[in-house]
Write a protein that holds these residues in place. Structure first.
Motif, PDB file in Angstrom:
ATOM      1  N   ILE A 158       0.838  -1.206   0.000  1.00  0.00           N
ATOM      2  CA  ILE A 158       0.000   0.000   0.000  1.00  0.00           C
ATOM      3  C   ILE A 158       0.868   1.249   0.000  1.00  0.00           C
ATOM      4  N   PHE A 159       0.666   2.063  -1.016  1.00  0.00           N
ATOM      5  CA  PHE A 159       1.303   3.373  -1.139  1.00  0.00           C
ATOM      6  C   PHE A 159       0.224   4.433  -0.941  1.00  0.00           C
ATOM      7  N   LEU A 160       0.561   5.538  -0.316  1.00  0.00           N
ATOM      8  CA  LEU A 160      -0.357   6.664  -0.203  1.00  0.00           C
ATOM      9  C   LEU A 160       0.057   7.717  -1.220  1.00  0.00           C
ATOM     10  N   ALA A 161      -0.900   8.217  -1.963  1.00  0.00           N
ATOM     11  CA  ALA A 161      -0.603   9.093  -3.097  1.00  0.00           C
ATOM     12  C   ALA A 161      -0.022  10.436  -2.702  1.00  0.00           C
ATOM     13  N   ASP A 162      -0.130  10.812  -1.443  1.00  0.00           N
ATOM     14  CA  ASP A 162       0.410  12.107  -1.032  1.00  0.00           C
ATOM     15  C   ASP A 162       1.801  11.985  -0.410  1.00  0.00           C
ATOM     16  N   MET A 163       2.513  10.917  -0.763  1.00  0.00           N
ATOM     17  CA  MET A 163       3.875  10.693  -0.270  1.00  0.00           C
ATOM     18  C   MET A 163       4.828  10.533  -1.459  1.00  0.00           C
ATOM     19  N   PRO A 164       5.205  11.647  -2.098  1.00  0.00           N
ATOM     20  CA  PRO A 164       5.975  11.571  -3.341  1.00  0.00           C
ATOM     21  C   PRO A 164       7.421  11.115  -3.193  1.00  0.00           C
ATOM     22  N   ASN A 165       7.958  11.109  -1.984  1.00  0.00           N
ATOM     23  CA  ASN A 165       9.358  10.711  -1.797  1.00  0.00           C
ATOM     24  C   ASN A 165       9.493   9.306  -1.231  1.00  0.00           C
ATOM     25  N   VAL A 166       8.444   8.536  -1.335  1.00  0.00           N
ATOM     26  CA  VAL A 166       8.461   7.177  -0.783  1.00  0.00           C
ATOM     27  C   VAL A 166       9.454   6.313  -1.568  1.00  0.00           C
ATOM     28  N   SER A 167      10.095   5.399  -0.861  1.00  0.00           N
ATOM     29  CA  SER A 167      11.163   4.586  -1.440  1.00  0.00           C
ATOM     30  C   SER A 167      10.650   3.277  -2.045  1.00  0.00           C
ATOM     31  N   VAL A 168      10.993   3.050  -3.286  1.00  0.00           N
ATOM     32  CA  VAL A 168      10.691   1.777  -3.943  1.00  0.00           C
ATOM     33  C   VAL A 168      11.415   0.644  -3.221  1.00  0.00           C
ATOM     34  N   GLN A 169      12.669   0.881  -2.859  1.00  0.00           N
ATOM     35  CA  GLN A 169      13.463  -0.143  -2.179  1.00  0.00           C
ATOM     36  C   GLN A 169      12.812  -0.568  -0.863  1.00  0.00           C
ATOM     37  N   LEU A 170      12.324   0.381  -0.077  1.00  0.00           N
ATOM     38  CA  LEU A 170      11.656   0.031   1.180  1.00  0.00           C
ATOM     39  C   LEU A 170      10.383  -0.761   0.916  1.00  0.00           C
ATOM     40  N   GLY A 171       9.673  -0.410  -0.133  1.00  0.00           N
ATOM     41  CA  GLY A 171       8.478  -1.159  -0.503  1.00  0.00           C
ATOM     42  C   GLY A 171       8.808  -2.587  -0.879  1.00  0.00           C
ATOM     43  N   ASP A 172       9.831  -2.754  -1.686  1.00  0.00           N
ATOM     44  CA  ASP A 172      10.246  -4.100  -2.087  1.00  0.00           C
ATOM     45  C   ASP A 172      10.699  -4.919  -0.884  1.00  0.00           C
ATOM     46  N   GLU A 173      11.414  -4.265   0.025  1.00  0.00           N
ATOM     47  CA  GLU A 173      11.884  -4.950   1.232  1.00  0.00           C
ATOM     48  C   GLU A 173      10.700  -5.392   2.103  1.00  0.00           C
ATOM     49  N   ALA A 174       9.731  -4.510   2.275  1.00  0.00           N
ATOM     50  CA  ALA A 174       8.547  -4.843   3.071  1.00  0.00           C
ATOM     51  C   ALA A 174       7.778  -5.993   2.427  1.00  0.00           C
ATOM     52  N   LEU A 175       7.607  -5.929   1.128  1.00  0.00           N
ATOM     53  CA  LEU A 175       6.893  -6.983   0.414  1.00  0.00           C
ATOM     54  C   LEU A 175       7.611  -8.320   0.552  1.00  0.00           C
ATOM     55  N   GLU A 176       8.920  -8.324   0.422  1.00  0.00           N
ATOM     56  CA  GLU A 176       9.692  -9.556   0.556  1.00  0.00           C
ATOM     57  C   GLU A 176       9.516 -10.166   1.948  1.00  0.00           C
ATOM     58  N   LEU A 177       9.513  -9.335   2.972  1.00  0.00           N
ATOM     59  CA  LEU A 177       9.339  -9.828   4.339  1.00  0.00           C
ATOM     60  C   LEU A 177       7.964 -10.482   4.522  1.00  0.00           C
ATOM     61  N   VAL A 178       6.957  -9.908   3.909  1.00  0.00           N
ATOM     62  CA  VAL A 178       5.610 -10.483   3.994  1.00  0.00           C
ATOM     63  C   VAL A 178       5.540 -11.789   3.209  1.00  0.00           C
ATOM     64  N   LEU A 179       6.130 -11.816   2.047  1.00  0.00           N
ATOM     65  CA  LEU A 179       6.108 -13.046   1.249  1.00  0.00           C
ATOM     66  C   LEU A 179       6.894 -14.176   1.925  1.00  0.00           C
ATOM     67  N   ILE A 194       8.005   8.849   5.743  1.00  0.00           N
ATOM     68  CA  ILE A 194       7.031   9.491   6.643  1.00  0.00           C
ATOM     69  C   ILE A 194       6.604  10.874   6.153  1.00  0.00           C
ATOM     70  N   GLN A 195       7.155  11.331   5.042  1.00  0.00           N
ATOM     71  CA  GLN A 195       6.815  12.658   4.526  1.00  0.00           C
ATOM     72  C   GLN A 195       5.530  12.605   3.713  1.00  0.00           C
ATOM     73  N   ASP A 196       4.451  13.037   4.311  1.00  0.00           N
ATOM     74  CA  ASP A 196       3.213  13.122   3.544  1.00  0.00           C
ATOM     75  C   ASP A 196       2.824  14.588   3.393  1.00  0.00           C
ATOM     76  N   VAL A 197       1.980  14.840   2.432  1.00  0.00           N
ATOM     77  CA  VAL A 197       1.551  16.199   2.145  1.00  0.00           C
ATOM     78  C   VAL A 197       0.097  16.333   2.587  1.00  0.00           C
ATOM     79  N   ASP A 198      -0.104  17.117   3.647  1.00  0.00           N
ATOM     80  CA  ASP A 198      -1.463  17.416   4.101  1.00  0.00           C
ATOM     81  C   ASP A 198      -1.832  18.866   3.822  1.00  0.00           C
ATOM     82  N   THR A 199      -0.825  19.743   3.823  1.00  0.00           N
ATOM     83  CA  THR A 199      -1.064  21.182   3.652  1.00  0.00           C
ATOM     84  C   THR A 199      -0.144  21.732   2.570  1.00  0.00           C
ATOM     85  N   GLN A 200      -0.429  22.966   2.158  1.00  0.00           N
ATOM     86  CA  GLN A 200       0.443  23.654   1.190  1.00  0.00           C
ATOM     87  C   GLN A 200       1.858  23.775   1.750  1.00  0.00           C
TER      88      GLN A 200
END
Length: 186
Positions: free
Chosen positions: A94-115, A173-179
């Motif tokens: 799960i990615f949140l669309a308001d987090m433009p600096n999210v890491s692909v590598q961290l996502g892959d690592e998390a997915l691998e741990l779940v698998l 952890i950088q999400d965009v809630d405000t301007q």
């Protein structure tokens, strides 16, 4: 997940320019770069405009689903996206669309741990849980029962075996809630 109204932002947050592109495109690019079979963008508020912003990324692996009850909060968007998954799905990232600096590598690592057997996994920056979050298919049924403006962590809170990936990557952890949040991104 890109369905919210962005009231704190003043509306149309996902279409706001960031590095010369709509904000939503950055997370969509990260999701597409991850080791996933498909990417489903859940849209609600400004659905057509968000889908239009994603047209330059069009490919067979990318699709959008419109969440009719997006006003009911995060859980409605989550349920909508989960309802589109194939029956043989083993895990969700799960990615949140308001987090433009999210890491692909961290996502892959998390997915691998779940698998490999963890019920869920996510990055942690300075003690703060981040994104993207990987979740085992075994937990999809309880997630489908969520209500209100609550996300997956409501279900995951008391589970044992959750994998945490300690990181120095603040993008998780950088999400965009405000301007101001948007202006503060690097």
């Amino acid at each position: 997940m890109a369905a919210g109204a962005a009231q704190r932002f003043g509306g149309a947050k996902l279409l706001a320019p960031f590095r010369d592109q709509p904000l939503v495109t950055w997370t969509a690019k990260a999701a597409l770069a991850a080791k996933v079979e498909s990417v489903t963008v859940v849209v609600g508020a400004a659905a057509e405009a968000v889908e239009d912003a994603l047209l330059p990324l069009a490919q067979a692996r990318l699709r959008s689903v419109r969440c009719a009850d997006w006003r009911d909060g995060l859980s409605a968007s989550l349920r909508c996206g989960l309802a589109t998954l194939p029956t043989d799905c083993r895990a969700v990232l799960i990615f949140l669309a308001d987090m433009p600096n999210v890491s692909v590598q961290l996502g892959d690592e998390a997915l691998e741990l779940v698998l490999k057997g963890a019920p869920a996994a996510w990055p942690v920056f300075a003690g703060v849980p981040g994104h993207p979050v990987a979740i085992s298919a075994n937990l999809l049924a309880p997630l489908q029962r969520l209500e209100g403006d609550r996300g997956a962590r409501t279900i995951l809170a008391g589970l044992s075996g959750i994998a945490h990936i300690e990181t120095t990557d603040v993008g998780c952890i950088q999400d965009v809630d405000t301007q101001d949040d948007l202006r503060g991104l690097f």
